[in-house]
Design a protein around this motif. Structure first.
Motif, PDB file in Angstrom:
ATOM      1  N   LEU A  92       0.825  -1.205   0.000  1.00 54.88           N
ATOM      2  CA  LEU A  92       0.000   0.000   0.000  1.00 54.88           C
ATOM      3  C   LEU A  92       0.862   1.259   0.000  1.00 54.88           C
ATOM      4  N   GLU A  93       1.851   1.312   0.876  1.00 48.40           N
ATOM      5  CA  GLU A  93       2.726   2.488   0.915  1.00 48.40           C
ATOM      6  C   GLU A  93       3.525   2.613  -0.379  1.00 48.40           C
ATOM      7  N   PHE A  94       3.915   1.476  -0.954  1.00 46.67           N
ATOM      8  CA  PHE A  94       4.638   1.509  -2.223  1.00 46.67           C
ATOM      9  C   PHE A  94       3.738   2.066  -3.328  1.00 46.67           C
ATOM     10  N   ALA A  95       2.472   1.632  -3.354  1.00 44.19           N
ATOM     11  CA  ALA A  95       1.547   2.132  -4.371  1.00 44.19           C
ATOM     12  C   ALA A  95       1.325   3.638  -4.201  1.00 44.19           C
ATOM     13  N   LYS A  96       1.253   4.091  -2.958  1.00 45.24           N
ATOM     14  CA  LYS A  96       1.103   5.522  -2.711  1.00 45.24           C
ATOM     15  C   LYS A  96       2.339   6.286  -3.196  1.00 45.24           C
ATOM     16  N   MET A  97       3.505   5.705  -2.994  1.00 44.68           N
ATOM     17  CA  MET A  97       4.729   6.361  -3.442  1.00 44.68           C
ATOM     18  C   MET A  97       4.780   6.445  -4.975  1.00 44.68           C
ATOM     19  N   LEU A  98       4.288   5.411  -5.662  1.00 47.34           N
ATOM     20  CA  LEU A  98       4.295   5.447  -7.127  1.00 47.34           C
ATOM     21  C   LEU A  98       3.456   6.607  -7.652  1.00 47.34           C
ATOM     22  N   ILE A  99       2.336   6.884  -6.997  1.00 47.89           N
ATOM     23  CA  ILE A  99       1.525   8.027  -7.419  1.00 47.89           C
ATOM     24  C   ILE A  99       2.271   9.330  -7.162  1.00 47.89           C
ATOM     25  N   GLN A 100       2.844   9.449  -5.993  1.00 51.27           N
ATOM     26  CA  GLN A 100       3.456  10.711  -5.590  1.00 51.27           C
ATOM     27  C   GLN A 100       4.754  11.006  -6.328  1.00 51.27           C
ATOM     28  N   GLU A 101       5.532   9.963  -6.641  1.00 50.17           N
ATOM     29  CA  GLU A 101       6.856  10.200  -7.197  1.00 50.17           C
ATOM     30  C   GLU A 101       7.015   9.766  -8.651  1.00 50.17           C
ATOM     31  N   ALA A 102       6.255   8.759  -9.087  1.00 46.49           N
ATOM     32  CA  ALA A 102       6.372   8.307 -10.481  1.00 46.49           C
ATOM     33  C   ALA A 102       5.165   8.708 -11.311  1.00 46.49           C
ATOM     34  N   ARG A 103       4.125   9.247 -10.668  1.00 44.27           N
ATOM     35  CA  ARG A 103       2.884   9.649 -11.347  1.00 44.27           C
ATOM     36  C   ARG A 103       2.209   8.459 -12.022  1.00 44.27           C
ATOM     37  N   VAL A 104       2.264   7.294 -11.360  1.00 45.54           N
ATOM     38  CA  VAL A 104       1.658   6.063 -11.876  1.00 45.54           C
ATOM     39  C   VAL A 104       0.790   5.461 -10.774  1.00 45.54           C
ATOM     40  N   ALA A 105      -0.447   5.122 -11.121  1.00 51.65           N
ATOM     41  CA  ALA A 105      -1.352   4.481 -10.173  1.00 51.65           C
ATOM     42  C   ALA A 105      -1.427   2.987 -10.449  1.00 51.65           C
ATOM     43  N   VAL A 106      -1.246   2.170  -9.408  1.00 54.01           N
ATOM     44  CA  VAL A 106      -1.369   0.718  -9.492  1.00 54.01           C
ATOM     45  C   VAL A 106      -2.232   0.255  -8.315  1.00 54.01           C
ATOM     46  N   SER A 107      -2.595  -1.005  -8.299  1.00 56.87           N
ATOM     47  CA  SER A 107      -3.371  -1.563  -7.195  1.00 56.87           C
ATOM     48  C   SER A 107      -2.442  -2.292  -6.228  1.00 56.87           C
ATOM     49  N   PRO A 108      -2.493  -1.959  -4.936  1.00 58.85           N
ATOM     50  CA  PRO A 108      -1.644  -2.660  -3.957  1.00 58.85           C
ATOM     51  C   PRO A 108      -2.136  -4.081  -3.736  1.00 58.85           C
ATOM     52  N   GLY A 109      -1.212  -5.020  -3.654  1.00 51.69           N
ATOM     53  CA  GLY A 109      -1.577  -6.420  -3.513  1.00 51.69           C
ATOM     54  C   GLY A 109      -2.377  -6.725  -2.271  1.00 51.69           C
ATOM     55  N   ILE A 110      -2.161  -5.971  -1.188  1.00 47.88           N
ATOM     56  CA  ILE A 110      -2.868  -6.232   0.058  1.00 47.88           C
ATOM     57  C   ILE A 110      -4.376  -6.051  -0.112  1.00 47.88           C
ATOM     58  N   GLY A 111      -4.791  -5.287  -1.106  1.00 51.50           N
ATOM     59  CA  GLY A 111      -6.214  -5.092  -1.348  1.00 51.50           C
ATOM     60  C   GLY A 111      -6.927  -6.340  -1.829  1.00 51.50           C
ATOM     61  N   PHE A 112      -6.170  -7.351  -2.261  1.00 51.03           N
ATOM     62  CA  PHE A 112      -6.747  -8.598  -2.754  1.00 51.03           C
ATOM     63  C   PHE A 112      -6.676  -9.713  -1.707  1.00 51.03           C
TER      64      PHE A 112
END
Length: 390
Positions: free
Chosen positions: A338-358
């Motif tokens: 989740l924190e990694f996915a948040k970092m991708l939005i903030q720093e790489a401008r890419v949105a993905v789904s965090p695995g913990i959500g599944f």
């Protein structure tokens, strides 16, 4: 108002956190490349749209329709199964149209489960597979689906240790989110397993037509004896880019199909009839559009996976689905998906789904959805490369 029983049983929606960050970034004017939700971005084939428009102009189609789907549509899906998999189905008793696969699965769980009935579900998995059981007041029993382990062996172990014995098994292959694919022999074992343990089986076949590299997914129903123990859900969402149309089917065991028909008869009047008529055209007309859709996903998959591997992010190419299931790079693994996915939005401008959500066994992974064009995927890779180089 804060004591609604079923609402309290549902956990916070993890993906909402990522979606909120994405929305706020876009509100600031940032260009976020959204590879999160598996929402097909391509247009529905024109001949299907044309039939919808034609049917919608006929006032007779504006009235209530049939909850189980019009007869002609049910005949179309049974013919589709015969032509693709050699499966014989009775359109009157072994096929029903649903308002998307999620609605069909959720109402089927309500129809066949009593409070406390156990259901075996892979973990990680698409959320409705788990939460249809929770909403139906069933007893969810997770079966770990993790790299390097024999899933069927884990399934056998979970069933053996469960008490009271489970009554339902929910599967989906090619699998979302892990992209795991199985062969026909797997379903032969599932049918034998279901008979041994007196289990009902539900197979979500959402990605029947999204496959690559010479692999063709088998249908659960093509295995002898499958109709004795279960049903299969097939959706027009991915095969024909009809995500917003909400049209799917539940086919197979007549007792389970009848149970779903009974509960739906109290809840809805079926899909808007012009959509059903257009669905007939989708199933019966030229299928070259399906091949075109599949090829688009293959090209996007290759661009993304090849680019990630060149950046040092080791990812395997999936043989099915419209997703890429990627382990969080070692340097970032401690922060969690989740924190990694948040970092991708903030720093790489890419949105993905965090695995913990599944599910908890999805931790350590993120899921990319192939829902942007190749140019946008290359743009996303530039942002991801700058991050992985750190």
């Amino acid at each position: 108002m804060d004591e609604f029983y079923r609402i309290k049983r549902l956990p916070p929606y993890v993906f909402a956190i990522v979606n909120d960050l994405k929305a706020k970034a876009r509100a600031r004017g940032e260009d976020i490349i959204d590879l999160g939700m598996g929402n097909p971005d391509q247009a529905t084939p024109p001949h299907i749209v044309d039939k919808l428009v034609e049917a919608a102009r006929n006032p007779r189609n504006h009235r209530y329709s049939a909850s189980k789907g019009i007869t002609r549509l049910r005949k179309a899906i049974t013919t589709w199964y015969h032509d693709h998999y050699g499966v014989e189905l009775d359109p009157e008793t072994e096929a029903i149209a649903t308002i998307g696969a999620k609605e069909g699965l959720a109402h089927l769980a309500l129809a066949v489960l009593q409070p406390g009935d156990g259901a075996l579900v892979p973990n990680p998995t698409y959320p409705i597979h788990s939460y249809s059981v929770v909403i139906a007041d069933g007893d969810l029993r997770s079966v770990p689906l993790v790299p390097g382990e024999d899933f069927f062996a884990r399934l056998q172990e979970t069933a053996r240790l469960s008490w009271p014995k489970a009554k339902l098994l929910i599967l989906s292959f090619p699998h979302n989110p892990t992209t795991l694919c199985v062969d026909r022999d797997f379903f032969v074992k599932v049918v034998d397993f279901a008979k041994e343990h007196r289990l009902m089986v539900v197979h979500d076949f959402a990605y029947a037509d999204i496959h690559f590299d010479g692999y063709t997914p088998p249908s659960f129903l093509e295995v002898p004896g499958a109709k004795e123990v279960g049903v299969e859900l097939f959706s027009l969402t991915k095969s024909y880019n009809m995500a917003g149309w909400r049209l799917a089917f539940c086919c197979g065991n007549r007792e389970m199909v009848n149970a779903l028909a009974r509960i739906k008869s109290y809840l809805d009047y079926g899909v808007f009839q012009p959509i059903q008529i257009a669905g007939i055209i989708a199933l019966e007309d030229d299928q070259s559009c399906v091949e075109g859709i599949r090829e688009v996903y293959r090209r996007r998959r290759d661009v993304l996976v090849d680019g990630l591997n060149k950046a040092g992010w080791k990812v395997e190419k999936p043989r099915g689905t419209m997703f890429v299931w990627a382990p969080v790079p070692e340097a970032f693994r401690a922060m969690g998906s989740l924190e990694f996915a948040k970092m991708l939005i903030q720093e790489a401008r890419v949105a993905v789904s965090p695995g913990i959500g599944f599910g908890e066994y999805g931790e350590g992974f993120v899921r990319f959805a192939l829902v942007e064009n190749e140019q946008r995927i290359r743009q996303a890779l530039r942002g991801l490369r700058s991050l992985t180089r750190r």
